[in-house]
Design a protein around this motif. Structure first.
Motif, PDB file in Angstrom:
ATOM      1  N   VAL A   1     -53.417 -22.158  -2.206  1.00 22.56           N
ATOM      2  CA  VAL A   1     -53.097 -23.192  -3.183  1.00 22.56           C
ATOM      3  C   VAL A   1     -52.536 -22.597  -4.469  1.00 22.56           C
ATOM      4  CG1 VAL A   1     -54.068 -25.042  -4.594  1.00 22.56           C
ATOM      5  CG2 VAL A   1     -54.776 -24.795  -2.216  1.00 22.56           C
ATOM      6  N   ASP A   2     -53.111 -21.498  -4.934  1.00 18.31           N
ATOM      7  CA  ASP A   2     -52.616 -20.904  -6.180  1.00 18.31           C
ATOM      8  C   ASP A   2     -51.174 -20.423  -6.017  1.00 18.31           C
ATOM      9  OD1 ASP A   2     -54.378 -19.007  -4.554  1.00 18.31           O
ATOM     10  OD2 ASP A   2     -53.236 -17.568  -5.740  1.00 18.31           O
ATOM     11  N   GLY A   3     -50.881 -19.798  -4.864  1.00 20.14           N
ATOM     12  CA  GLY A   3     -49.513 -19.357  -4.608  1.00 20.14           C
ATOM     13  C   GLY A   3     -48.558 -20.524  -4.505  1.00 20.14           C
ATOM     14  N   ALA A   4     -49.018 -21.619  -3.890  1.00 24.00           N
ATOM     15  CA  ALA A   4     -48.164 -22.801  -3.736  1.00 24.00           C
ATOM     16  C   ALA A   4     -47.818 -23.417  -5.087  1.00 24.00           C
ATOM     17  CB  ALA A   4     -48.850 -23.827  -2.849  1.00 24.00           C
ATOM     18  N   THR A   5     -48.770 -23.386  -6.025  1.00 29.33           N
ATOM     19  CA  THR A   5     -48.487 -23.897  -7.367  1.00 29.33           C
ATOM     20  C   THR A   5     -47.355 -23.101  -8.011  1.00 29.33           C
ATOM     21  OG1 THR A   5     -50.685 -24.820  -7.783  1.00 29.33           O
ATOM     22  CG2 THR A   5     -49.422 -24.126  -9.702  1.00 29.33           C
ATOM     23  N   MET A   6     -47.407 -21.776  -7.906  1.00 26.39           N
ATOM     24  CA  MET A   6     -46.345 -20.954  -8.487  1.00 26.39           C
ATOM     25  C   MET A   6     -45.019 -21.205  -7.784  1.00 26.39           C
ATOM     26  SD  MET A   6     -48.240 -17.306  -9.166  1.00 26.39           S
ATOM     27  CE  MET A   6     -49.979 -17.270  -9.550  1.00 26.39           C
ATOM     28  N   VAL A   7     -45.051 -21.221  -6.454  1.00 27.58           N
ATOM     29  CA  VAL A   7     -43.830 -21.430  -5.676  1.00 27.58           C
ATOM     30  C   VAL A   7     -43.193 -22.774  -6.017  1.00 27.58           C
ATOM     31  CG1 VAL A   7     -42.974 -21.832  -3.334  1.00 27.58           C
ATOM     32  CG2 VAL A   7     -44.462 -19.875  -3.790  1.00 27.58           C
ATOM     33  N   SER A   8     -44.006 -23.790  -6.275  1.00 25.29           N
ATOM     34  CA  SER A   8     -43.485 -25.115  -6.600  1.00 25.29           C
ATOM     35  C   SER A   8     -42.784 -25.145  -7.960  1.00 25.29           C
ATOM     36  CB  SER A   8     -44.618 -26.155  -6.582  1.00 25.29           C
ATOM     37  OG  SER A   8     -45.138 -26.290  -5.279  1.00 25.29           O
ATOM     38  N   HIS A   9     -43.090 -24.191  -8.819  1.00 25.23           N
ATOM     39  CA  HIS A   9     -42.378 -24.070 -10.090  1.00 25.23           C
ATOM     40  C   HIS A   9     -41.099 -23.237  -9.938  1.00 25.23           C
ATOM     41  CE1 HIS A   9     -46.235 -25.475 -11.647  1.00 25.23           C
ATOM     42  NE2 HIS A   9     -45.635 -25.718 -12.793  1.00 25.23           N
ATOM     43  N   LEU A  10     -41.073 -22.401  -8.900  1.00 25.45           N
ATOM     44  CA  LEU A  10     -39.971 -21.457  -8.734  1.00 25.45           C
ATOM     45  C   LEU A  10     -38.871 -21.952  -7.803  1.00 25.45           C
ATOM     46  CD1 LEU A  10     -42.230 -18.299  -8.501  1.00 25.45           C
ATOM     47  CD2 LEU A  10     -40.418 -18.600 -10.203  1.00 25.45           C
ATOM     48  N   PHE A  11     -39.208 -22.914  -6.929  1.00 24.90           N
ATOM     49  CA  PHE A  11     -38.242 -23.352  -5.928  1.00 24.90           C
ATOM     50  C   PHE A  11     -38.071 -24.862  -5.933  1.00 24.90           C
ATOM     51  CE2 PHE A  11     -39.263 -19.134  -4.505  1.00 24.90           C
ATOM     52  CZ  PHE A  11     -38.082 -18.675  -3.942  1.00 24.90           C
ATOM     53  N   SER A  12     -36.937 -25.277  -5.422  1.00 15.84           N
ATOM     54  CA  SER A  12     -36.596 -26.693  -5.305  1.00 15.84           C
ATOM     55  C   SER A  12     -36.268 -26.996  -3.852  1.00 15.84           C
ATOM     56  CB  SER A  12     -35.396 -27.016  -6.203  1.00 15.84           C
ATOM     57  OG  SER A  12     -34.908 -28.314  -5.963  1.00 15.84           O
ATOM     58  N   GLY A  13     -37.133 -27.796  -3.182  1.00 17.84           N
ATOM     59  CA  GLY A  13     -36.871 -28.207  -1.814  1.00 17.84           C
ATOM     60  C   GLY A  13     -36.073 -29.493  -1.782  1.00 17.84           C
ATOM     61  N   LEU A  14     -35.897 -30.046  -0.608  1.00 22.22           N
ATOM     62  CA  LEU A  14     -35.170 -31.310  -0.515  1.00 22.22           C
ATOM     63  C   LEU A  14     -35.915 -32.425  -1.228  1.00 22.22           C
ATOM     64  CD1 LEU A  14     -33.865 -31.351   3.185  1.00 22.22           C
ATOM     65  CD2 LEU A  14     -32.630 -30.688   1.109  1.00 22.22           C
ATOM     66  N   ALA A  15     -37.264 -32.320  -1.262  1.00 27.16           N
ATOM     67  CA  ALA A  15     -38.085 -33.337  -1.917  1.00 27.16           C
ATOM     68  C   ALA A  15     -39.136 -32.647  -2.767  1.00 27.16           C
ATOM     69  CB  ALA A  15     -38.747 -34.241  -0.874  1.00 27.16           C
ATOM     70  N   LYS A  16     -39.789 -33.421  -3.649  1.00 24.50           N
ATOM     71  CA  LYS A  16     -40.823 -32.863  -4.501  1.00 24.50           C
ATOM     72  C   LYS A  16     -41.828 -33.951  -4.871  1.00 24.50           C
ATOM     73  CE  LYS A  16     -38.435 -33.755  -8.906  1.00 24.50           C
ATOM     74  NZ  LYS A  16     -37.876 -33.152 -10.140  1.00 24.50           N
TER      75      LYS A  16
END
Length: 626
Positions: free
Chosen positions: A74-89
């Motif tokens: 979960v902690d890694g996913a939080t960082m990744v969600s700030h660093l990347f842009s997927g098709l949806a959010k």
């Protein structure tokens, strides 16, 4: 006692139902855990007044990885969600409700059903998408990233999340010796042109949009990830999201700064986020209280009662859909040295023993004396907050008892009877001294947990509960990323674990236990368990031909999960998922302790923060009052 517990359950159920409603409007593993290393020596020194465009937070320790395809925490996913842009959010609408919205895609299109039952989606990328190094983001980047994440070569923990995409089965098809049959097979995903991505699913999937917002589905660029160490150094870390990584002092702090190339950069309010890395909850609290860190994701267990009083607005207990549990390595030898049981009889005995051990733990004590934040004793693995098609709670219809929900009675009044039942079961296999009430020949166990005061306190309770009947269980702690890999590799006997929902469907608690899953920490179908043939499954009453007696895990559980993912009859599908949990829990390898709540502290100067039911926390729209 019952009335108090009942009111508490109603309160947390309300929180979880709200989270479930968020999922419903929108349509994580993650293991929930604070963890690992010390903050800088000077981190507790009060700083000069921070600028409003900078935020310091502490979620956990050094992450195992921040490669979107390989992260499973979960902690890694939080960082990744700030660093990347997927098709949806994930985002908040004008009312503050959480919703899934387009991100890199111009819109979230409707699927078109094909004659063979497959469903095709076509997405158009937005204009102006760029990587942090200025290169354009293309549909080919998404196609490459998805094939990489799903590939046997990468063997990502979450690779199975692409099982819903047509072509995945061919990618993973093996011969009798376990060798990949089609090494050149690909997912049915095509970059039609630079801005058009076409993907075909094996069948209709209700939670498809949520998958598009999941980090495993984020894009990466082929030339960047050709360097296997790309995700460990800011100089090689290329991303396409709201932030770029500008610093990583390992075991100390990861620094993210606003990405000027991000297509929505004008909407990002927080210029700089410092993710401090620590497993010391006392250190976290000190840094929060002196104003150094504005959010901390762990607090000392012995301080919870005081913090509720001293910080009524800043100490937060939020609803979360997840389960804290103990897992066994299914290949661990737990029969006494004198046992003559072998083969199927030995495996059946081990399952009965593990299920008996589960009855020795007082879950009400754990949530009331250790957790202290509204957690609910758990008697099933699929978490509270997941619902059946008729709106009832999935966990309330789990198991086969007419007297209680789930797989054992976790009410406070039932503990004494549970304990007595456990002892009687264990007497069948171990020597019991009636005078002392102790078993004398149970093999010594080692309980593995990641560094955290809360996890340690639970481990010590479990240790004392087993010691009460003569079972010795030593405690071993490891820092977060080491712990994750030790558990994943099966180098343990019994360990703490936790899982948060990845999306709004019980399958996200169940498909992780197929043989080939990277999240299969129990080692089902692996090692010695591969050839264990003691499982039976009969689905003929549901219209399927599958009927197996004394089959292996692959012949039963793996097949059942595949049928669930291809089933389009919702009523039948949910019945199949209940049967999957029945089979899972029959092994005794999963010992649920409680259903999660999310505990954190957020400074009252911070505005614009939000989190989602997966446990991800979002800081890009935050401001800090001067």
């Amino acid at each position: 006692m019952f009335s108090k517990g009942n009111n508490k359950m109603k309160k947390i159920l309300a929180l979880l139902l709200a989270a479930a409603m968020v999922f419903a409007l929108a349509a994580c593993g993650s293991s929930e855990a604070p963890a690992a290393t010390e903050a800088p020596a000077d981190a507790t020194e009060a700083p000069a007044e921070a600028a409003a465009s900078s935020l310091a937070v502490c979620l956990a320790s050094e992450p195992d990885t921040i490669d979107p395809a390989l992260n499973s925490a979960v902690d890694g996913a939080t960082m990744v969600s700030h660093l990347f842009s997927g098709l949806a959010k994930w985002a908040q609408d004008e009312t503050g409700a959480l919703v899934i919205v387009p991100d890199a895609a111009a819109e979230l299109s409707e699927g078109v059903e094909n004659e063979d039952g497959t469903v095709t989606y076509t997405y158009t990328l937005r204009d102006g998408l760029k990587w942090s190094d200025g290169q354009p983001v293309t549909a080919a980047d998404f196609a490459f990233a998805w094939n990489r994440a799903a590939s046997p070569a990468l063997a990502a923990d979450y690779g199975y999340m692409f099982e819903v995409v047509d072509g995945y089965a061919e990618m993973w098809e093996t011969d009798a010796d376990g060798n990949i049959v089609n090494p050149d097979a690909k997912l049915n995903v095509t970059a039609v042109d630079e801005k058009t991505l076409e993907v075909t699913l094996a069948n209709s999937v209700a939670y498809w949009n949520e998958l598009l917002a999941f980090p495993t589905y984020f894009p990466v660029r082929e030339d960047v990830v050709a360097d296997e160490a790309w995700a460990t150094d800011p100089s090689t870390y290329v991303s396409n999201g709201a932030y770029t990584m500008t610093g990583w002092e390992h075991n100390s702090v990861i620094t993210l700064e606003k990405n000027p190339n991000y297509v929505d950069a004008d909407e990002i309010l927080m210029d700089k986020i410092e993710f401090y890395l620590s497993d010391d909850s006392n250190n976290m609290l000190t840094n929060f209280e002196n104003g150094t860190w504005q959010l901390i994701d762990d607090v000392p267990t012995n301080e919870i009662a005081n913090l509720k009083t001293e910080y009524p607005e800043e100490f937060v207990v939020a609803g979360q859909i997840g389960t804290y549990y103990v897992c066994w390595n299914i290949n661990e030898a737990i029969l006494p040295a004198s046992s003559t049981l072998t083969g199927a009889e030995a495996e059946a005995a081990k399952a009965e023993i593990r299920n008996a051990i589960a009855l020795l733990f007082d879950r009400n004590y754990i949530v009331e004396e250790i957790g202290q934040a509204g957690q609910v004793p758990a008697s099933s693995f699929v978490a509270m907050g997941m619902t059946n098609p008729d709106g009832t709670q999935f966990y309330e219809t789990a198991g086969s008892s007419d007297e209680y929900n789930g797989y054992y009675n976790v009410s406070a009044d039932a503990f004494e009877a549970n304990f007595a039942q456990a002892v009687e079961t264990l007497k069948k296999y171990y020597t019991y001294d009636e005078a002392t009430g102790m078993f004398t020949d149970f093999p010594t166990l080692t309980y593995l947990y990641n560094t955290s005061e809360g996890h340690k306190a639970i481990g010590e309770y479990l240790q004392s509960a087993l010691a009460g009947v003569g079972i010795t269980m030593n405690l071993e702690n490891q820092e977060w990323n080491t712990f994750l890999n030790t558990r994943k590799e099966g180098n343990y006997s019994i360990a703490r674990n936790g899982w948060l929902a990845d999306y709004n469907d019980p399958i996200c608690f169940l498909d992780m236990w197929v043989t080939g899953s990277g999240n299969n920490d129990v080692q089902f179908g692996k090692g010695g368990h591969k050839d264990v043939a003691i499982y039976s499954l009969d689905l003929t009453d549901l219209g399927y031909e599958l009927k197996v007696e004394n089959g292996t895990w692959a012949q039963t559980y793996d097949e059942l999960i595949s049928l669930i993912k291809s089933c389009t009859d919702n009523e039948v599908r949910y019945e199949l998922m209940h049967r999957a949990e029945d089979l899972l829990m029959s092994t005794g390898c999963i010992v649920p302790l409680y259903f999660y709540t999310d505990i954190y502290m957020l400074d009252d100067s911070v505005q614009g923060f939000f989190s989602n039911p997966l446990g991800y926390k979002y800081f890009m729209y935050c401001t800090v009052a001067g």
